[in-house]
Design a protein around this motif. Structure first.
Motif, PDB file in Angstrom:
ATOM      1  N   ILE A  51       1.289  26.821  -2.191  1.00  0.00           N
ATOM      2  CA  ILE A  51       1.321  25.920  -3.355  1.00  0.00           C
ATOM      3  C   ILE A  51       2.712  25.328  -3.489  1.00  0.00           C
ATOM      4  O   ILE A  51       2.885  24.124  -3.733  1.00  0.00           O
ATOM      5  N   LEU A  52       3.732  26.188  -3.322  1.00  0.00           N
ATOM      6  CA  LEU A  52       5.113  25.730  -3.471  1.00  0.00           C
ATOM      7  C   LEU A  52       5.486  24.699  -2.413  1.00  0.00           C
ATOM      8  O   LEU A  52       6.065  23.650  -2.738  1.00  0.00           O
ATOM      9  N   VAL A  53       5.166  24.965  -1.136  1.00  0.00           N
ATOM     10  CA  VAL A  53       5.628  24.069  -0.066  1.00  0.00           C
ATOM     11  C   VAL A  53       5.023  22.672  -0.181  1.00  0.00           C
ATOM     12  O   VAL A  53       5.661  21.681   0.182  1.00  0.00           O
ATOM     13  N   GLN A  54       3.801  22.586  -0.691  1.00  0.00           N
ATOM     14  CA  GLN A  54       3.164  21.274  -0.834  1.00  0.00           C
ATOM     15  C   GLN A  54       3.970  20.350  -1.744  1.00  0.00           C
ATOM     16  O   GLN A  54       4.002  19.134  -1.533  1.00  0.00           O
ATOM     17  N   HIS A  55       4.608  20.929  -2.740  1.00  0.00           N
ATOM     18  CA  HIS A  55       5.367  20.123  -3.696  1.00  0.00           C
ATOM     19  C   HIS A  55       6.866  20.125  -3.413  1.00  0.00           C
ATOM     20  O   HIS A  55       7.588  19.242  -3.880  1.00  0.00           O
ATOM     21  N   LEU A  56       7.332  21.133  -2.649  1.00  0.00           N
ATOM     22  CA  LEU A  56       8.751  21.224  -2.341  1.00  0.00           C
ATOM     23  C   LEU A  56       9.163  20.234  -1.256  1.00  0.00           C
ATOM     24  O   LEU A  56      10.265  19.662  -1.314  1.00  0.00           O
ATOM     25  N   ALA A  57       8.287  20.014  -0.289  1.00  0.00           N
ATOM     26  CA  ALA A  57       8.613  19.126   0.828  1.00  0.00           C
ATOM     27  C   ALA A  57       9.018  17.721   0.382  1.00  0.00           C
ATOM     28  O   ALA A  57      10.069  17.213   0.811  1.00  0.00           O
ATOM     29  N   PRO A  58       8.259  17.040  -0.477  1.00  0.00           N
ATOM     30  CA  PRO A  58       8.680  15.697  -0.884  1.00  0.00           C
ATOM     31  C   PRO A  58       9.961  15.690  -1.719  1.00  0.00           C
ATOM     32  O   PRO A  58      10.707  14.713  -1.699  1.00  0.00           O
ATOM     33  N   ILE A  59      10.235  16.775  -2.422  1.00  0.00           N
ATOM     34  CA  ILE A  59      11.465  16.851  -3.216  1.00  0.00           C
ATOM     35  C   ILE A  59      12.677  16.983  -2.301  1.00  0.00           C
ATOM     36  O   ILE A  59      13.708  16.327  -2.505  1.00  0.00           O
ATOM     37  N   LEU A  60      12.556  17.823  -1.269  1.00  0.00           N
ATOM     38  CA  LEU A  60      13.665  18.015  -0.323  1.00  0.00           C
ATOM     39  C   LEU A  60      13.749  16.882   0.696  1.00  0.00           C
ATOM     40  O   LEU A  60      14.789  16.689   1.327  1.00  0.00           O
ATOM     41  N   GLY A  61      12.648  16.165   0.882  1.00  0.00           N
ATOM     42  CA  GLY A  61      12.634  15.082   1.858  1.00  0.00           C
ATOM     43  C   GLY A  61      12.535  15.568   3.278  1.00  0.00           C
ATOM     44  O   GLY A  61      12.876  14.848   4.222  1.00  0.00           O
ATOM     45  N   GLN A  62      12.074  16.813   3.454  1.00  0.00           N
ATOM     46  CA  GLN A  62      11.896  17.396   4.783  1.00  0.00           C
ATOM     47  C   GLN A  62      10.614  18.204   4.818  1.00  0.00           C
ATOM     48  O   GLN A  62      10.093  18.625   3.782  1.00  0.00           O
ATOM     49  N   GLY A 268      22.202  26.229  -4.484  1.00  0.00           N
ATOM     50  CA  GLY A 268      22.029  25.388  -5.655  1.00  0.00           C
ATOM     51  C   GLY A 268      21.034  24.258  -5.432  1.00  0.00           C
ATOM     52  O   GLY A 268      20.218  23.940  -6.302  1.00  0.00           O
ATOM     53  N   LYS A 269      21.095  23.642  -4.247  1.00  0.00           N
ATOM     54  CA  LYS A 269      20.147  22.558  -3.933  1.00  0.00           C
ATOM     55  C   LYS A 269      18.717  23.094  -3.883  1.00  0.00           C
ATOM     56  O   LYS A 269      17.788  22.461  -4.398  1.00  0.00           O
ATOM     57  N   LEU A 270      18.543  24.236  -3.249  1.00  0.00           N
ATOM     58  CA  LEU A 270      17.219  24.836  -3.179  1.00  0.00           C
ATOM     59  C   LEU A 270      16.706  25.201  -4.563  1.00  0.00           C
ATOM     60  O   LEU A 270      15.539  24.962  -4.900  1.00  0.00           O
ATOM     61  N   ASN A 271      17.572  25.786  -5.367  1.00  0.00           N
ATOM     62  CA  ASN A 271      17.172  26.176  -6.716  1.00  0.00           C
ATOM     63  C   ASN A 271      16.717  24.972  -7.532  1.00  0.00           C
ATOM     64  O   ASN A 271      15.677  25.007  -8.201  1.00  0.00           O
ATOM     65  N   GLY A 272      17.487  23.886  -7.459  1.00  0.00           N
ATOM     66  CA  GLY A 272      17.124  22.683  -8.202  1.00  0.00           C
ATOM     67  C   GLY A 272      15.796  22.103  -7.753  1.00  0.00           C
ATOM     68  O   GLY A 272      14.964  21.695  -8.575  1.00  0.00           O
TER      69      GLY A 272
END
Length: 325
Positions: A51-62, A268-272
């Protein structure tokens, strides 16, 4: 002159390395990020990660992927993370068993979660519930305690595996009440639940969401939730505190950690990015369906939380004598 030249070259090299490290932090992430999960595909921890990776990828751009490394109640993945490059490209989704319980039982042979990892972000929080055979002798916590005192060694409690949080919560019950009940470990929560419904064991602890359907079907009886207040998934169930066990709390949780030397800028970047993903209503709803409440926060908050949980379960391990050795 030769010595001065050597010192100058070493100084320049150190500065270049420091600058390069800073550049890596500034451009992070510039390639795939991997989240290691210490449990098999399809389970609640794995589903939480996906669930997390589906939404984390577009935020990190990777691209962000999940890599399953099951074994030893999540500690196989934890041990692997300690030897991983601390660059933020391999991180781990851990839970209460892998970060607070199992390391204590293993006497920190493989890792100490407060020293070996850099806490990144807390994800979710939930609680254990005590369930019994509905055809058994106990209809309340106090009846269970009275029966166990009258029949020492006759009751068995199941768990999702040796060293799992469900195991240590049973040990905590023994310590708090002075009852003599026998631990029977299973390969996982479903197997323990099946054994309880089949009458092979008499009681067990498990996550509220996982056990609630069988409780409401009448196949199991819930005696109380190990939380400070009533659980919003099952507000009709009393807490174990209400049932006469002061401060009896057993938290389940998930969170992201990185190798200990990961630069604070990357943490910090990951946390945000993770907190931004957790703020998405779609993510919250999906995680709540697993029986968890979203609990975002700063890395320092997660570090303090893990340290507190580690201290609590260290004490239970020490007093109960539970050990892998």
């Amino acid at each position: 002159m030769t010595r001065r030249l050597a010192v100058a070259l070493l100084t320049a090299l150190a500065l270049a390395c420091a600058t390069q490290g800073g550049l890596h932090a500034d451009t992070y992430p510039d390639r795939l990020v991997k989240i290691v999960v210490g449990y098999p595909p399809g389970g609640p921890i794995d589903v939480t990660a996906r669930i997390l990776v589906q939404h984390l990828a577009p935020i990190l751009g990777q691209t962000v992927i999940v890599e399953n490394r099951p074994g030893a109640t999540g500690t196989v993945a934890g041990r692997a993370l300690t030897t991983t490059e601390p660059d933020g490209y391999t991180i781990m989704l851990g839970n209460a068993s892998a970060l607070a319980v199992m390391p204590a039982i293993m006497r920190y042979r493989d890792y100490d979660s407060t020293k070996s990892f850099a806490p990144v972000a807390k994800l979710t929080e939930g609680y254990e519930v005590l369930v019994v055979d509905p055809n058994g002798p106990a209809k309340s916590v106090q009846e269970l305690i009275a029966y166990a005192h009258a029949h020492p060694g006759k009751l068995n409690f199941g768990s999702a595996g040796f060293g799992n949080l469900t195991h240590l919560t049973g040990e905590l019950l023994k310590l708090r009440t002075g009852i003599d009940i026998v631990h029977v470990p299973y390969k996982g929560a479903p197997e323990a639940q099946t054994a309880l419904m089949g009458g092979q064991i008499h009681l067990m602890f498990g996550e509220v969401a996982g056990l609630l359907p069988t409780v409401r079907d009448g196949k199991l009886r819930a005696l109380g939730v190990a939380s400070e207040g009533r659980n919003k998934l099952a507000p009709e169930l009393p807490t174990l505190i209400e049932e006469g066990l002061p401060d009896f709390v057993a938290l389940t949780f998930t969170g992201i950690v990185a190798p200990a030397a990961t630069p604070p800028t990357i943490v910090g970047k990951l946390n945000g990015a993770i907190n931004k993903a957790l703020a998405d209503p779609e993510v919250r709803v999906a995680l709540e369906r697993l029986g968890s409440e979203v609990r975002p926060g700063a890395p320092a908050d997660f570090a303090a939380f893990v340290a507190k949980e580690k201290t609590k379960w260290d004490d239970v391990v020490r007093r109960s004598g539970v050990s892998m050795n």
